[in-house]
Design a protein around this motif. Structure first.
Motif, PDB file in Angstrom:
ATOM      1  N   VAL A   4      34.210  45.562  40.870  1.00 57.14           N
ATOM      2  CA  VAL A   4      35.304  46.483  40.525  1.00 57.14           C
ATOM      3  C   VAL A   4      36.423  46.369  41.548  1.00 57.14           C
ATOM      4  CG1 VAL A   4      35.919  48.918  40.300  1.00 57.14           C
ATOM      5  CG2 VAL A   4      33.803  48.064  39.274  1.00 57.14           C
ATOM      6  N   ALA A   5      36.074  46.277  42.824  1.00 59.70           N
ATOM      7  CA  ALA A   5      37.103  46.139  43.863  1.00 59.70           C
ATOM      8  C   ALA A   5      37.863  44.828  43.702  1.00 59.70           C
ATOM      9  CB  ALA A   5      36.458  46.213  45.239  1.00 59.70           C
ATOM     10  N   GLN A   7      38.272  43.139  40.904  1.00 60.65           N
ATOM     11  CA  GLN A   7      39.116  43.242  39.708  1.00 60.65           C
ATOM     12  C   GLN A   7      40.371  44.060  40.005  1.00 60.65           C
ATOM     13  OE1 GLN A   7      37.130  44.927  36.333  1.00 60.65           O
ATOM     14  NE2 GLN A   7      38.851  44.566  34.957  1.00 60.65           N
ATOM     15  N   THR A   8      40.209  45.136  40.750  1.00 56.68           N
ATOM     16  CA  THR A   8      41.363  45.970  41.112  1.00 56.68           C
ATOM     17  C   THR A   8      42.334  45.181  41.985  1.00 56.68           C
ATOM     18  OG1 THR A   8      39.984  47.941  41.002  1.00 56.68           O
ATOM     19  CG2 THR A   8      42.069  48.137  42.188  1.00 56.68           C
ATOM     20  N   GLU A  11      44.320  42.794  39.909  1.00 58.87           N
ATOM     21  CA  GLU A  11      45.405  43.454  39.171  1.00 58.87           C
ATOM     22  C   GLU A  11      46.619  43.718  40.055  1.00 58.87           C
ATOM     23  OE1 GLU A  11      43.907  46.956  37.278  1.00 58.87           O
ATOM     24  OE2 GLU A  11      42.446  45.832  36.081  1.00 58.87           O
ATOM     25  N   TYR A  12      46.377  43.884  41.343  1.00 58.17           N
ATOM     26  CA  TYR A  12      47.474  44.130  42.282  1.00 58.17           C
ATOM     27  C   TYR A  12      47.855  42.857  43.037  1.00 58.17           C
ATOM     28  CZ  TYR A  12      47.234  49.126  41.464  1.00 58.17           C
ATOM     29  OH  TYR A  12      47.283  50.366  40.888  1.00 58.17           O
ATOM     30  N   ARG A  18      46.634  47.171  49.134  1.00 62.16           N
ATOM     31  CA  ARG A  18      45.697  47.789  48.191  1.00 62.16           C
ATOM     32  C   ARG A  18      44.265  47.717  48.734  1.00 62.16           C
ATOM     33  NH1 ARG A  18      45.687  51.734  44.734  1.00 62.16           N
ATOM     34  NH2 ARG A  18      47.775  51.062  44.245  1.00 62.16           N
ATOM     35  N   LEU A  22      41.598  50.734  49.086  1.00 58.82           N
ATOM     36  CA  LEU A  22      40.278  50.730  48.442  1.00 58.82           C
ATOM     37  C   LEU A  22      39.120  50.808  49.427  1.00 58.82           C
ATOM     38  CD1 LEU A  22      40.609  48.042  45.634  1.00 58.82           C
ATOM     39  CD2 LEU A  22      40.214  50.469  45.347  1.00 58.82           C
TER      40      LEU A  22
END
Length: 92
Positions: A4-5, A7-8, A11-12, A18, A22
């Motif tokens: 998830v990290a 993927q996030t 996206e950034y 970011r 996180l």
């Protein structure tokens, strides 16, 4: 959580800023998970009357199995032959 990290961050555009946003959240989730597991195991040990020595014995058996798995040919408990990296796990 790592996926998830990642993927996030993707996206950034893999922004280092970011990542720093996180990281505290990831550490909080990881710390909470460790705390919950510790409480869960303490509760299970107490309610099921498992002596603390059972964990010590389990750790010893697990360490022994790990060492034995690293050898090419190993004679393990009950005389079975294990070749290569395959290994029989013994649980208490």
């Amino acid at each position: 959580m790592v996926l998830v990290a990642m993927q996030t961050l993707k996206e950034y555009n893999w922004s280092e800023e970011r990542l720093y946003i996180l990281l505290p959240d990831c550490m909080l989730v990881l710390g909470t998970e460790v705390l919950v597991d510790w409480i869960k195991h303490a509760f299970m040990t107490r309610c099921n009357d498992i002596p603390i020595d059972a964990y010590r014995e389990y750790t010893t058996i697990l360490a022994h199995d790990l060492v034995m798995c690293k050898q090419k040919y190993v004679s393990v408990w009950r005389g079975s032959q294990v070749a290569g990296k395959t290994c029989k796990m013994q649980y208490v």
